[in-house]
Design a protein around this motif. Structure first.
Motif, mmCIF file in Angstrom:
data_model
loop_
_atom_site.group_PDB
_atom_site.id
_atom_site.type_symbol
_atom_site.label_atom_id
_atom_site.label_comp_id
_atom_site.label_asym_id
_atom_site.label_seq_id
_atom_site.Cartn_x
_atom_site.Cartn_y
_atom_site.Cartn_z
ATOM 1 N N PRO A 235 -4.189 27.904 88.521
ATOM 2 C CA PRO A 235 -3.056 27.274 87.827
ATOM 3 C C PRO A 235 -2.646 27.984 86.543
ATOM 4 N N LEU A 236 -3.503 28.820 85.967
ATOM 5 C CA LEU A 236 -3.176 29.508 84.715
ATOM 6 C C LEU A 236 -2.525 30.868 84.941
ATOM 7 N N TYR A 237 -2.436 31.296 86.200
ATOM 8 C CA TYR A 237 -1.799 32.575 86.508
ATOM 9 C C TYR A 237 -0.287 32.449 86.302
ATOM 10 N N PRO A 238 0.435 33.410 85.732
ATOM 11 C CA PRO A 238 -0.007 34.765 85.388
ATOM 12 C C PRO A 238 -0.420 34.938 83.919
ATOM 13 N N ASP A 277 -10.989 29.186 84.714
ATOM 14 C CA ASP A 277 -10.631 27.790 84.882
ATOM 15 C C ASP A 277 -11.896 27.025 85.242
ATOM 16 N N TYR A 278 -11.763 25.692 85.379
ATOM 17 C CA TYR A 278 -12.924 24.860 85.701
ATOM 18 C C TYR A 278 -12.870 24.311 87.123
ATOM 19 N N MET A 279 -11.959 24.790 87.926
ATOM 20 C CA MET A 279 -11.854 24.310 89.303
ATOM 21 C C MET A 279 -12.960 24.931 90.156
ATOM 22 N N ALA A 280 -13.536 24.108 91.047
ATOM 23 C CA ALA A 280 -14.601 24.594 91.931
ATOM 24 C C ALA A 280 -14.818 23.579 93.049
ATOM 25 N N GLY A 281 -15.585 24.006 94.060
ATOM 26 C CA GLY A 281 -15.889 23.110 95.163
ATOM 27 C C GLY A 281 -16.573 23.859 96.297
ATOM 28 N N PRO A 282 -16.834 23.188 97.416
ATOM 29 C CA PRO A 282 -17.505 23.821 98.560
ATOM 30 C C PRO A 282 -16.516 24.429 99.548
ATOM 31 N N PHE A 283 -16.990 25.404 100.332
ATOM 32 C CA PHE A 283 -16.171 25.961 101.404
ATOM 33 C C PHE A 283 -17.039 26.243 102.623
ATOM 34 N N LEU A 284 -16.396 26.285 103.773
ATOM 35 C CA LEU A 284 -17.004 26.705 105.035
ATOM 36 C C LEU A 284 -16.104 27.772 105.621
ATOM 37 N N ASN A 285 -16.705 28.906 105.998
ATOM 38 C CA ASN A 285 -15.961 30.084 106.408
ATOM 39 C C ASN A 285 -16.583 30.607 107.698
#
Length: 332
Positions: A235-238, A277-285
């Motif tokens: 969200p802070l880009y650019p 930033d402080y965004m984070a979470g889990p992923f499955l790939n």
């Protein structure tokens, strides 16, 4: 579900008997996501028998930002095993009684219910039995949960978006309703379902298949990071260099070699973050070879839901990603 039953039975190489049956004789299908009824009399619930059940079934779901158990357990004595509990999708029935001469396990499964019956002459033999078969029991219940997730997803799918992805990217991917396309390029598509607090992301990307060295954790993670840095900005880009990437420390991603429809696939579970930033979470790939097009296709699901449970959504992604198909090329 019959396929799941056969897979589970094929996995078992046991000293004691673990038999499989299609007939349960109980109207099933109740219970919400992740719920399991464990029938175990009270005198055993707080002892070694209850402890070993907890150890396997309340273990952490892999790689979430906070602890979430694999299953939510309702542990009840036999005299409380009413018709309400008998209708649950997942049931483990445990009888510890001297009338049994040896410990045995039996799986009963149909399209809407999985019941595991465990009998033992004493607590010690039961603990040994559960330690021996605990991973298989978890796998059977996990297959039941994937089927449950798949059935719910298929009740409301976005056929228009599914057709678009199939025609443009030659990937047959089930898309639940509510997702919107956020970016769609030649070899990349990002879709998400977003509310005020929740983001569920689905990503598909692909590239030429060169050699088997593609299927190493380092290569696949580096490829993931390069593609996400290019296409999914924070969200802070650019104003700042803000993009999604893989969190490597303090918890490293988990790599596993799996089989989907008898074909090799590489699975990575991990935690993502957004730089600056402080965004984070889990992923499955999950990455697979599309042999007809000589390409590697990776499909990923990720969750952003700060402070809330995420297990349910990760199970949805398991059901979606493991059901991806590649259509045959049309003959010219």
């Amino acid at each position: 579900m019959q396929r799941s039953l056969k897979i589970f039975c094929a996995m078992l190489t046991l000293a004691t008997t673990f038999s499989c049956s299609d007939q349960i004789g109980i109207a099933g299908g109740g219970g919400r996501e992740g719920e399991v009824v464990v029938v175990l009399n009270e005198e055993y619930q707080k002892g070694p028998a209850g402890t070993v059940v907890d150890h396997f079934l309340r273990d952490s779901y892999l790689l979430l930002p906070q602890h979430e158990p694999l299953f939510k357990l309702y542990v009840i004595p036999w005299n409380s095993f009413s018709n309400t509990f008998r209708a649950f999708r997942n049931i483990i029935r445990i009888e510890i009684d001297p009338k049994y001469t040896e410990a045995n396990a039996k799986l009963q499964q149909n399209k809407s219910q999985t019941v595991i019956n465990l009998t033992s002459p004493n607590s010690e033999a039961f603990v040994e039995l559960f330690n021996r078969h605990g991973n298989q029991i978890v796998n059977a219940l996990s297959l039941s949960e994937k089927q449950f997730a798949r059935e719910h997803i298929e009740k409301g799918t976005d056929k228009i978006m599914q057709k678009h992805i199939l025609e443009k990217h030659a990937v047959d991917l089930t898309i639940p309703k509510g997702y919107q396309i956020r970016k769609d390029t030649t070899e990349f598509i990002y879709m998400s379902m977003e509310t005020k607090d929740l983001t569920l992301g689905l990503v598909v990307y692909y590239y030429p298949y060169v050699d088997k060295n593609t299927f190493t954790p380092q290569f696949l993670l580096n490829k993931r990071d390069s593609i996400f840095q290019k296409h999914i900005k924070g969200p802070l880009y650019p104003e700042k260099m803000s993009f999604m990437t893989t969190q490597r420390e303090p918890v490293a991603p988990l790599f596993a070699e799996i089989s989907i429809e008898n074909q090799y696939a590489a699975e990575i579970r991990g935690l993502w973050m957004v730089t600056n930033d402080y965004m984070a979470g889990p992923f499955l790939n999950i990455s697979r070879v599309d042999k007809e097009r000589n390409r590697i296709v990776t499909v990923e699901g990720f969750v952003y839901y700060p402070g809330e449970n995420k297990r349910k959504y990760m199970r949805w992604f398991e059901a979606i990603l493991e059901n991806v198909k590649f259509p045959a090329k049309e003959k010219v």
